[in-house]
Design a protein around this motif. Structure first.
Motif, PDB file in Angstrom:
ATOM      1  N   ARG A  61     -14.497   1.823  -2.901  1.00 30.64           N
ATOM      2  CA  ARG A  61     -15.218   1.300  -4.540  1.00 30.64           C
ATOM      3  C   ARG A  61     -14.445   2.680  -4.763  1.00 30.64           C
ATOM      4  O   ARG A  61     -13.634   3.264  -6.588  1.00 30.64           O
ATOM      5  CB  ARG A  61     -16.230   1.434  -4.438  1.00 30.64           C
ATOM      6  CG  ARG A  61     -16.504   1.337  -6.417  1.00 30.64           C
ATOM      7  CD  ARG A  61     -16.509   0.311  -7.199  1.00 30.64           C
ATOM      8  NE  ARG A  61     -16.294   0.361  -8.575  1.00 30.64           N
ATOM      9  CZ  ARG A  61     -15.478  -0.213  -9.247  1.00 30.64           C
ATOM     10  NH1 ARG A  61     -15.239  -0.465  -8.794  1.00 30.64           N
ATOM     11  NH2 ARG A  61     -15.544  -0.405 -10.646  1.00 30.64           N
ATOM     12  N   ARG A  62     -15.039   4.265  -4.585  1.00 30.63           N
ATOM     13  CA  ARG A  62     -13.670   5.762  -4.884  1.00 30.63           C
ATOM     14  C   ARG A  62     -13.234   5.728  -5.060  1.00 30.63           C
ATOM     15  O   ARG A  62     -11.861   5.488  -5.762  1.00 30.63           O
ATOM     16  CB  ARG A  62     -14.514   6.673  -4.498  1.00 30.63           C
ATOM     17  CG  ARG A  62     -14.376   7.823  -4.669  1.00 30.63           C
ATOM     18  CD  ARG A  62     -14.859   9.054  -4.384  1.00 30.63           C
ATOM     19  NE  ARG A  62     -13.989   9.296  -2.869  1.00 30.63           N
ATOM     20  CZ  ARG A  62     -13.034   9.399  -1.894  1.00 30.63           C
ATOM     21  NH1 ARG A  62     -11.935  10.213  -2.138  1.00 30.63           N
ATOM     22  NH2 ARG A  62     -13.672   9.572  -1.111  1.00 30.63           N
ATOM     23  N   ARG A  63     -11.638   4.794  -3.862  1.00 27.70           N
ATOM     24  CA  ARG A  63     -10.207   4.824  -3.690  1.00 27.70           C
ATOM     25  C   ARG A  63     -10.086   3.840  -4.651  1.00 27.70           C
ATOM     26  O   ARG A  63      -8.856   4.522  -5.260  1.00 27.70           O
ATOM     27  CB  ARG A  63     -10.513   4.388  -2.287  1.00 27.70           C
ATOM     28  CG  ARG A  63      -9.993   5.538  -1.208  1.00 27.70           C
ATOM     29  CD  ARG A  63      -9.340   5.237  -0.500  1.00 27.70           C
ATOM     30  NE  ARG A  63     -10.385   4.065   0.644  1.00 27.70           N
ATOM     31  CZ  ARG A  63     -10.907   4.730   1.555  1.00 27.70           C
ATOM     32  NH1 ARG A  63     -11.517   5.460   1.515  1.00 27.70           N
ATOM     33  NH2 ARG A  63     -11.810   3.496   1.752  1.00 27.70           N
ATOM     34  N   ASP A  67      -7.166   4.610  -8.589  1.00 24.62           N
ATOM     35  CA  ASP A  67      -6.116   3.900  -8.865  1.00 24.62           C
ATOM     36  C   ASP A  67      -5.096   3.545  -9.808  1.00 24.62           C
ATOM     37  O   ASP A  67      -6.168   2.598 -10.196  1.00 24.62           O
ATOM     38  CB  ASP A  67      -5.311   2.611  -8.013  1.00 24.62           C
ATOM     39  CG  ASP A  67      -4.975   1.452  -7.622  1.00 24.62           C
ATOM     40  OD1 ASP A  67      -3.794   1.796  -7.318  1.00 24.62           O
ATOM     41  OD2 ASP A  67      -4.841   0.819  -7.217  1.00 24.62           O
ATOM     42  N   PRO A  68      -4.215   3.708 -10.529  1.00 32.11           N
ATOM     43  CA  PRO A  68      -3.871   3.463 -11.798  1.00 32.11           C
ATOM     44  C   PRO A  68      -3.737   1.785 -11.865  1.00 32.11           C
ATOM     45  O   PRO A  68      -4.414   1.679 -13.146  1.00 32.11           O
ATOM     46  CB  PRO A  68      -3.098   4.549 -11.919  1.00 32.11           C
ATOM     47  CG  PRO A  68      -2.921   5.222 -10.695  1.00 32.11           C
ATOM     48  CD  PRO A  68      -3.322   4.542 -10.136  1.00 32.11           C
ATOM     49  N   ALA A  75      -9.141  -2.155 -17.561  1.00 32.56           N
ATOM     50  CA  ALA A  75      -8.779  -2.415 -19.069  1.00 32.56           C
ATOM     51  C   ALA A  75      -8.486  -3.474 -19.483  1.00 32.56           C
ATOM     52  O   ALA A  75      -8.617  -3.801 -20.907  1.00 32.56           O
ATOM     53  CB  ALA A  75      -7.816  -1.276 -19.409  1.00 32.56           C
ATOM     54  N   ARG A  76      -7.097  -3.892 -19.030  1.00 34.91           N
ATOM     55  CA  ARG A  76      -6.555  -5.164 -20.115  1.00 34.91           C
ATOM     56  C   ARG A  76      -7.740  -6.213 -19.500  1.00 34.91           C
ATOM     57  O   ARG A  76      -8.114  -6.826 -20.533  1.00 34.91           O
ATOM     58  CB  ARG A  76      -5.805  -5.792 -19.245  1.00 34.91           C
ATOM     59  CG  ARG A  76      -4.611  -4.933 -19.116  1.00 34.91           C
ATOM     60  CD  ARG A  76      -3.585  -5.715 -18.606  1.00 34.91           C
ATOM     61  NE  ARG A  76      -2.504  -4.868 -19.115  1.00 34.91           N
ATOM     62  CZ  ARG A  76      -1.613  -4.401 -17.747  1.00 34.91           C
ATOM     63  NH1 ARG A  76      -1.918  -4.919 -16.444  1.00 34.91           N
ATOM     64  NH2 ARG A  76      -0.541  -3.277 -17.407  1.00 34.91           N
TER      65      ARG A  76
END
Length: 148
Positions: A61-63, A67-68, A75-76
């Motif tokens: 989950r952290r990786r 990831d951008p 966000a979308r």
């Protein structure tokens, strides 16, 4: 042919029986502790495996959160963000997303909290609260009601 009858339990046999019982009694507690400790070790190994799996999930989950592309996609989808210069539309539909076209059972709209609070204050003022409506023992037994 005169045989002498020998006793069934000789002194040596009695001593041997006492020694065997003493050895068995002295080994019973350590063996029980050994079995208990082996059981505890097995439980701890299972717990360790669960914790390692949880750590692996958290690292994945952290990786993912680093990831951008994933951040942009989230966000979308979740926050309805748009890139600069892009026009975005949010379509409000009566059917839930991914619906099969069957009508979902309609929920009754719950009133806002302040309306419920005010109605309970009014009911307490007029004496038409829950007690008076349901007619429970306190309401029927002549419990004092507020004047008004």
């Amino acid at each position: 042919m005169n045989r002498v009858k020998r006793p069934q339990l000789t002194g040596r046999a009695a001593v041997l029986a006492v020694v065997v019982c003493a050895i068995a009694m002295s080994l019973a507690y350590p063996i029980r502790e050994y079995i208990t400790q082996r059981r505890n070790i097995a439980q701890l190994e299972q717990e360790k495996a669960r914790e390692l799996a949880a750590i692996k999930e958290l690292e994945d989950r952290r990786r993912q959160l680093q990831d951008p592309g994933y951040i942009k996609r989230q966000a979308r989808e979740r926050l309805f963000y748009c890139d600069p210069g892009q026009k975005c539309y949010v379509v409000m539909d009566d059917e839930p997303a991914g619906g099969t076209g069957t009508a979902a059972p309609k929920r009754t709209a719950t009133p806002p909290w302040y309306q419920t609070l005010w109605e309970s204050v009014e009911a307490a003022d007029t004496g038409t609260g829950r007690r008076a409506r349901t007619g429970d023992a306190a309401g029927r037994a002549g419990a004092p009601r507020p004047a008004g």
